[in-house]
Structure formats: C-alpha cells, structure tokens
Design an enzyme around this catalytic site. Structure first.
Site, PDB file in Angstrom:
ATOM      1  CB  CYS A  38      -0.039  88.070  27.628  1.00 32.37           C
ATOM      2  SG  CYS A  38      -0.329  88.169  29.401  1.00 32.37           S
ATOM      3  CG  HIS A  84      -5.434  72.983  32.670  1.00 28.90           C
ATOM      4  ND1 HIS A  84      -4.160  73.303  33.076  1.00 28.90           N
ATOM      5  CD2 HIS A  84      -5.707  73.802  31.613  1.00 28.90           C
ATOM      6  CE1 HIS A  84      -3.670  74.258  32.310  1.00 28.90           C
ATOM      7  NE2 HIS A  84      -4.587  74.583  31.419  1.00 28.90           N
TER       8      HIS A  84
END
Length: 583
Positions: free
Chosen positions: A50, A99
């Site tokens: 999301c 990352h």
C-alpha cells in the site's frame, strides 16, 4: 549483469499518485513477464504494497534498463510516463541492495520498524519464483533481505520505534487514548479478509471489541477468518461473516470499520457512510451535500481597508455578493473567489489603472448597488477611485487579500470510526467532511507519521544494514569468479589426465601402484601451484572493483568462455534444485 530497482513510495510520491499507480495481482504477473521478456532484463521481481511499488531486475545495461523499467511501470500502472517520472527513484548495484535491506528492516516504512513488510517481501519472492522470473541474483537478494530484516528485529529494539500500520491507524482513531480502553466493547466491521484485514481483525479482538463482522467478496475466506477469531484462545470475541451486500446494514450497527480490499474502486462512498450514521442516530450528518465554500464568509461582513496612500477612512464593511449576477461589470467575475464583494479591494487587486477607473465608474453608476450594502455605492466608488490613483503610480496592485478565517462550529463527537488501509483507497475521501465520523486513511497516516522521532535503535539497524550490504556485495563478487576458478581447475585436471595417458603409452609396463603414485604426485603439484592464486583471486574479486579479476584469469589461462558459462549454468541449476527441496 547488475541489480537495478525503479519504483515509487510514500516518500517520493503523494498518496493520490500511489493510489492510481497501484497494481492488481494480475497486473503484477503481467509486469514480471513483460520485464523478463524485455531486452535489458534477465530476472525480475515486484514488491507492491500500500506504500510502495518497486520493480527489481538484473539488467545488462543501466540506462536502457532504467528506461525500460520506467516505461513498463507506467504501462502496467495506468499512469502516464511523463506524470509518473518525477516521482520515480532509481537505485543501482550496492545502493539497490541497501534500499531493499532498509525496506526489509522497516526503515523505509511509513511506520518505522513495522514488521509486516517481511511478509510482503516473502510473497514477492514467492511470486517471482513461481513465475520463474527470479534467478540466482534475485533469489539471493530477497532471501538475504528476509534474513537481515529478522536479524534487525531480533537484535535491536526497532519494534519499539514503530508498530504495524494497523496498530498505528487504530491509535490515530483513538486520538491519543489507549487503544485497549477505546476499543473495549465496541462493535467492529472488517471489510476484506486478506493479510492486512486479518491482522486488523486480530488486533481489534485483542483490544477487547465485543463483536467483529467480516465482509468479503469470497464468503469462504470471511467465514474462515471469523472461525479463527472465534476459536482463538487469547480472546472471547464474537465473530461472524456476512456477504458484501450486507455492509450498508452493518454500517448502522458498527462503531469501528476497517477496510482493506484489493478493489480498484471505492467500497464505501460518502453517501453510504452518511446513511449508516443516519441509521444509528436518525439524523442526516452535517456536511454531506453542502457546498464546501458555504459559510466561508456567507452572512459575514468583509472588512476592506483604505488603499495605501489614500486618506485614512473608516473601514467599509461589504457583504459578499453572488458572483456572476452583475451586468456590464468590467471585472472577470470567474476569477473572483467566493465570499468577496465584486466591488471590494480583493476583487480589483491586480487591475491596471484604466480598468480600475472603468470599474469605479460602474460602481458609481449604481449597477452593483444593493439595498443591504453598508455605505452604499458612493463608498465603493470612492475606495476604488483611491485604488485607481495608487495603481496609476505603481502600475498595478499586486496583492490579493485573503478573507479572514471563519471559525468553524465544533464538530460533534464521532459515532463511527473508519480506518482505510487500502491502496487505492476503499473509502471515499469526502467522508472526512462528515460530522459524527472520523476517517483515518493512508494519506492521514502519512501526515501523522512524518514527524515521528527516530529511536536510537534505528541507528543500530542502519549499522546492521550497512554491514550486511558489504557482506552481500563481497559474496556476490566472489561468486562471480567461482565459475572461472572451477573452469581453471577442470582444465588443470584435464592436463594431468592427458599427461598420465601419454606416460602410460611410453611406459606400458608401469604397474598400478606406481601409476597411482605418479598420478597423485602430479595432482598435488597442480593443486599447490593453483591454490595460492585461486584463493587470492577470490579475495581480490570480493573487494569493490574486483569484477575484472575473473576476466584477467580467463585471459591468462586462455579459458574457453563457453566452458565458464556452462559451469555457471550448472551452478544455477543446482541452486534451483536446492531451493525446490526447501520450499
């Protein structure tokens, strides 16, 4: 080949863009298939939550890879490339590894330290494995990311720095009150039966709600979740499943609603929520269907001070007029903000001197006069004339005065609390305007968490990430040279075998004992000659910039590139079999 990630998240893009760019399950599958079919990419994996949409790939060309992955993201998300590009970020090689490891530890989450991302990374890897788009690099990367995330949670207090999005959302609904006390004895409606909805239902059950109703498009999943909640040992909540078409009725009974579905459109509109509140209270909630601008100046006088440089005068109070009804007014009425008098200072700000004079003449002629106006058209004409004199000297009046803020009436205490964890949103954002309702969605959660303090544990997790990135890079570089070393040793073994065969031709009477001794001696000589250089070349290759040692080794020993490639393919095949046995 090199690791590349192109994506966007709550840190790079507004929620409205993330909402539009969200990928359904089918869209993710098609994106993976199209990515590995593209020329620059050999492997691909999609991490879609999301809060983020990221495409990982093993590419042979950086610039071509960035262009291709960006284009594919735009095509499958439905957001145009030109609109999407400003929000995209790109990480390459070690930065891409850093990352993903940071994401796995919860450092890049909206709620720092939340652990749900580990399950989402695991699902992402499983999907890529099932579609055979993940090879050695992405398998190693994602599996290591899962290990790094688990290490961060077990060795540090990162869990104290944040919590799950569900818990954070419920805390926002409770508005500072303890969730356990706030939720106790309430009735909850959970729309959806996926992982996030299940977590929300379990969290509400532990918080002490009296009843949980599960609504889902697939009735079996809703019934299964209700059964799990009812049979749980740590709660005594009453749980039941209902079809989706029962949601409007359940809204009239529920105190708390949590929605997280995979629907592409709204699940709950503002009208449906308003009807649910009306069904509880018997009253239509204020705010629905009203003009958002109504009341922002309506019925109140707007103070217009004298123009700069003019003689001091008392403030002239002008009631707002209905824009668009005046005839022959030289003002562009469409540009006038609601709540301003078309004869006041705000209306004429920015006009040049000539237009101001025309406007003053129009006001003086009484065309805009109304019986209710205080001061009459003469006061307006005098004021505008003064403004015209000022504009004649300065050229234009540059500033447009904003209306004074109007105190809003206090909102009633909410009777319905809604938590929307879906992306794209399940609940109409217009619900924010309804009285008697409190809505917390992804956008408001992002705002609430933007200034959250970082705990000392976060620094410790960052050190873990940095160490793990270095270790992963070293392992990958060392693995890159392994096929070359294996090919070199195979070539040396072939040389020994050839020389033994030639010796047997020259010494046909050599007995087995002596033949074995000679063979062993030759192999020991070769092993000793190759040991130091092969160990050293692995060490050098593991260091940053060590990728060229494999090429140097192939050149020095004239190794066949196809032999090296076949060793590498054999290694990949073994890795795939090992992975299959452990699944």
């Amino acid at each position: 080949m090199s690791l590349l990630v192109v994506g966007l998240s709550h840190r790079s893009a507004p929620v409205s863009v993330l909402e539009r760019a969200s990928l359904s399950g089918d869209a993710q599958i098609k994106l993976l298939q199209d990515t590995v079919a593209a020329e620059p990419a050999a492997e691909a994996a999609v991490l879609a939550t999301c809060n983020r949409i990221e495409l990982y790939a093993d590419v042979d060309k950086f610039h071509a890879g960035v262009a291709e992955l960006s284009t594919l993201l735009a095509q499958h998300s439905g957001v145009g490339l030109e609109e999407l590009t400003p929000y995209l970020y790109v990480h390459y090689e070690d930065r891409a590894v850093h990352h993903l490891f940071s994401v796995a530890c919860g450092l890049d989450s909206m709620v720092v330290g939340e652990g749900q991302i580990l399950g989402q990374i695991k699902d992402s890897l499983a999907r890529a494995q099932e579609l055979h788009t993940a090879g050695r690099l992405l398998n190693d990367l994602f599996q290591q990311a899962l290990r790094v995330g688990k290490r961060a949670h077990s060795e540090t207090g990162i869990d104290r720095a944040g919590q799950s999005l569900v818990t954070f959302g419920l805390e926002q609904l409770a508005a500072g009150a303890p969730v356990d006390g706030w939720a106790r004895d309430k009735k909850a409606l959970v729309v959806g039966a996926g992982s996030m909805s299940s977590l929300a239902a379990a969290t509400l059950a532990r918080a002490g709600v009296a009843e949980i109703v599960i609504a889902n498009r697939t009735q079996d999943r809703a019934e299964r979740l209700a059964e799990i909640l009812t049979e749980g040992d740590d709660t005594d909540v009453l749980a039941r499943a209902v079809p989706m078409d029962s949601v409007p009725f359940e809204l009239t009974r529920a105190d708390v609603v949590v929605s997280c579905t995979g629907a592409s459109g709204l699940v709950l509109t503002a009208d449906e929520v308003a009807a649910g509140v009306a069904g509880r209270t018997g009253e239509q909630p204020a705010g629905l269907g009203e003009d958002e601008n109504e009341g922002a100046g309506a019925g109140e006088d707007t103070a217009v001070p004298a123009a700069p440089g003019s003689a001091p005068t008392a403030q002239t109070l002008l009631p707002p007029t209905s824009v668009g009804t005046e005839e022959n007014c030289p003002l562009d009425l469409s540009a006038v903000q609601p709540g301003f008098s078309v004869a006041g200072e705000a209306a004429v700000a920015g006009m040049d001197a000539a237009t101001l004079e025309q406007h003053a003449a129009w006001v003086a002629g009484g065309a805009a006069a109304q019986d209710t106006r205080r001061g009459g058209p003469e006061a307006d004409a005098e004021l505008i004339g003064a403004l015209a004199a000022t504009a004649a000297k300065a050229g234009r009046i540059p500033e447009r005065r904003r209306p004074e803020p109007v105190a809003e009436p206090p909102r009633p205490e909410p009777v319905l609390f809604l938590l929307d964890l879906a992306m794209p949103r399940d609940i109409d954002a217009a619900v924010h305007r309804l009285a008697g309702v409190r809505l917390v969605d992804i956008e408001s959660l992002a705002e609430a968490s933007a200034d959250a303090p970082m705990a000392a544990d976060v620094d410790q997790v960052r050190r873990i990430v940095s160490d793990e990135v270095a270790a992963f890079g070293a392992a990958q570089r060392a693995a890159h040279i392994t096929p070359t070393v294996v090919a070199l040793r195979a070539m040396a073994a072939d040389v020994v075998a050839g020389e033994i065969a030639r010796l047997e031709g020259r010494l046909p009477g050599l007995d087995d004992k002596h033949r074995a001794e000679i063979t062993q001696t030759m192999r020991r000589v070769v092993d000793k000659l190759l040991h130091a250089p092969t160990v050293r070349v692995k060490q050098l290759a593991a260091e940053p910039g060590g990728a060229g040692y494999a090429d140097a080794l192939r050149t020095l020993f004239d190794l066949d590139p196809e032999t090296v490639a076949s060793v590498s393919r054999a290694g990949d095949s073994t890795t795939e079999k090992d992975r299959g046995r452990h699944e």
